[in-house]
Design an enzyme around this catalytic site. Structure first.
Site, PDB file in Angstrom:
ATOM      1  N   GLY A   1       1.326  -0.999   0.124  1.00  9.11           N
ATOM      2  CA  GLY A   1       0.012  -0.663   0.003  1.00  9.11           C
ATOM      3  C   GLY A   1       0.444   1.272  -0.229  1.00  9.11           C
ATOM      4  O   GLY A   1       1.369   1.071   1.063  1.00  9.11           O
TER       5      GLY A   1
ATOM      6  N   LEU B   1      12.388  10.568 -12.507  1.00 13.32           N
ATOM      7  CA  LEU B   1      12.718  10.074 -14.222  1.00 13.32           C
ATOM      8  C   LEU B   1      13.017   8.517 -14.042  1.00 13.32           C
ATOM      9  O   LEU B   1      13.322   7.961 -14.448  1.00 13.32           O
ATOM     10  CB  LEU B   1      13.607  11.256 -14.791  1.00 13.32           C
ATOM     11  CG  LEU B   1      13.424  12.380 -14.059  1.00 13.32           C
ATOM     12  CD1 LEU B   1      14.082  13.226 -14.762  1.00 13.32           C
ATOM     13  CD2 LEU B   1      11.619  12.446 -15.100  1.00 13.32           C
ATOM     14  N   GLY B   2      12.627   7.583 -12.475  1.00 13.23           N
ATOM     15  CA  GLY B   2      12.979   6.635 -12.705  1.00 13.23           C
ATOM     16  C   GLY B   2      14.222   6.342 -12.927  1.00 13.23           C
ATOM     17  O   GLY B   2      14.940   6.787 -12.406  1.00 13.23           O
TER      18      GLY B   2
ATOM     19  N   ASP C   1       7.676   4.960  -3.265  1.00 14.01           N
ATOM     20  CA  ASP C   1       6.785   5.270  -1.738  1.00 14.01           C
ATOM     21  C   ASP C   1       8.249   5.562  -1.385  1.00 14.01           C
ATOM     22  O   ASP C   1       8.597   6.321  -0.254  1.00 14.01           O
ATOM     23  CB  ASP C   1       6.674   3.730  -1.428  1.00 14.01           C
ATOM     24  CG  ASP C   1       5.200   3.228  -2.854  1.00 14.01           C
ATOM     25  OD1 ASP C   1       4.267   4.694  -3.466  1.00 14.01           O
ATOM     26  OD2 ASP C   1       5.053   2.727  -2.978  1.00 14.01           O
TER      27      ASP C   1
HETATM   28  O1  RIB Z   1       4.168   1.276  -4.946  1.00 17.63           O
HETATM   29  C1  RIB Z   1       3.764   0.388  -4.771  1.00 17.63           C
HETATM   30  C2  RIB Z   1       2.359   0.030  -3.899  1.00 17.63           C
HETATM   31  O2  RIB Z   1       1.475  -0.008  -4.719  1.00 17.63           O
HETATM   32  C3  RIB Z   1       2.410  -1.501  -3.683  1.00 17.63           C
HETATM   33  O3  RIB Z   1       2.593  -1.688  -2.505  1.00 17.63           O
HETATM   34  C4  RIB Z   1       0.497  -2.432  -4.127  1.00 17.63           C
HETATM   35  O4  RIB Z   1      -0.433  -2.539  -3.227  1.00 17.63           O
HETATM   36  C5  RIB Z   1       0.188  -0.640  -4.538  1.00 17.63           C
HETATM   37  O5  RIB Z   1      -0.493  -0.103  -3.803  1.00 17.63           O
END
Ligand code: RIB
Length: 293
Positions: A37, A211-212, A242
């Protein structure tokens, strides 16, 4: 302090040689079940980098809830604003290939029942950096951004996935973090260019475009910062965005200037790409420090 309002998922990760094409069935080499998430990943990334983190979100009364919460618990994140909801815990199906790329489908479930009122006003003052993304109900996120603005928190929005959000809320943020696809969607909506400078000019907030493999760029009132990519052997890019957002938030929250915070976040994200998994790939502060030299 970092406050995250966002998604908590159980990630079902299929480790594949190739990503399946439409209509194709392929056998995976391995199945991993991990906590994921975007909200929870960013909370864990910030906590592993040493921040005090409060998570607000929702999970269902099912077996997936504990899979979704395990990483947050392990990282010492305050879960007192996570509520039970009458829907299935959010779940993502993630296929990864030998080149480290992925393909993700998310069923948000309980995440859409998280309510911005779970974050009280007292948590939205100037001592807080608020992290929000787009896997919860958009109107709740908009309301939280506007309330956080009125209480003085620093607001970092990761517009992922690229869903529409009211212009007033976008302009009430301090920092907007987007990848290339998200930047293209936003530019299309705003009628602007796709680069960080053009989006900053259109919105008036600091814009960071990742930009990866090419690094990232940031534009604010002081000009443009280009962050080169850290060269690493990529195993799995899942959760790298994330990681970038969580560590960036933690660094800014500690008072680190934007250029250095970006460098720290980019280094952490690159490290996360060298390991398989979502939250299990997020580095600790010591690992980031060592990589920064
Ligand atoms: O950015 C990666 C996340 O996107 C994963 O952990 C998945 O759960 C989605 O939310």
């Amino acid at each position: 302090m970092i406050v995250v309002f966002g998604s908590i998922n159980a990630d079902l990760i299929f480790v594949m040689q190739h990503l399946p094409q439409p209509g194709q069935t392929l056998l995976a080499q391995e199945l991993r079940i991990e906590a994921g998430g975007k909200g929870a990943n960013q909370a864990v990334a910030a906590a592993r980098d040493g921040a005090e983190v409060v998570m607000a979100g929702a999970v269902g009364a099912d077996n997936l809830a504990e899979s979704g919460l395990a990483g947050l618990r392990g990282a010492g994140v305050d879960l007192s604003r996570v509520v039970p909801a009458d829907a299935a815990t959010g779940c993502a199906s993630i296929c990864t290939d030998a080149a480290g790329r992925n393909q993700i489908a998310v069923a948000p479930g309980a995440n859409l029942l998280a309510r911005e009122r779970q974050v009280e006003d007292g948590l939205l003052g100037p001592g807080t950096t608020l992290l929000v993304q787009m896997e919860t109900e958009g109107q709740e996120t908009e309301r939280l951004i506007l309330r956080a603005r009125s209480h003085g928190a620093r607001i970092l929005l990761n517009l992922a996935p690229a869903l529409p959000l009211a212009l007033q809320a976008l302009q009430a943020t301090d920092l907007l973090v987007i990848n290339e696809d998200e930047a293209a969607c936003l530019a299309n909506r705003l009628g602007s260019g796709v680069d960080a400078g053009a989006l900053h000019a259109a919105l008036g907030v600091t814009v960071i475009r990742t930009l990866g493999g090419e690094g990232a760029e940031a534009a604010d009132n002081d000009g443009l910062i280009r962050l080169p990519a850290s060269p690493v052997e990529v195993v799995d890019t899942t959760g790298a965005g994330d990681c970038f957002v969580g560590v960036l938030g933690a660094a800014l929250d500690k008072g680190i200037a934007l250029a250095q915070a970006l460098r720290r976040a980019g280094t952490a994200a690159a490290l996360s790409c060298t390991r398989r998994g979502t939250q299990s790939s997020l580095p600790t502060a010591a690992e980031i420090d060592a990589a920064l030299g």
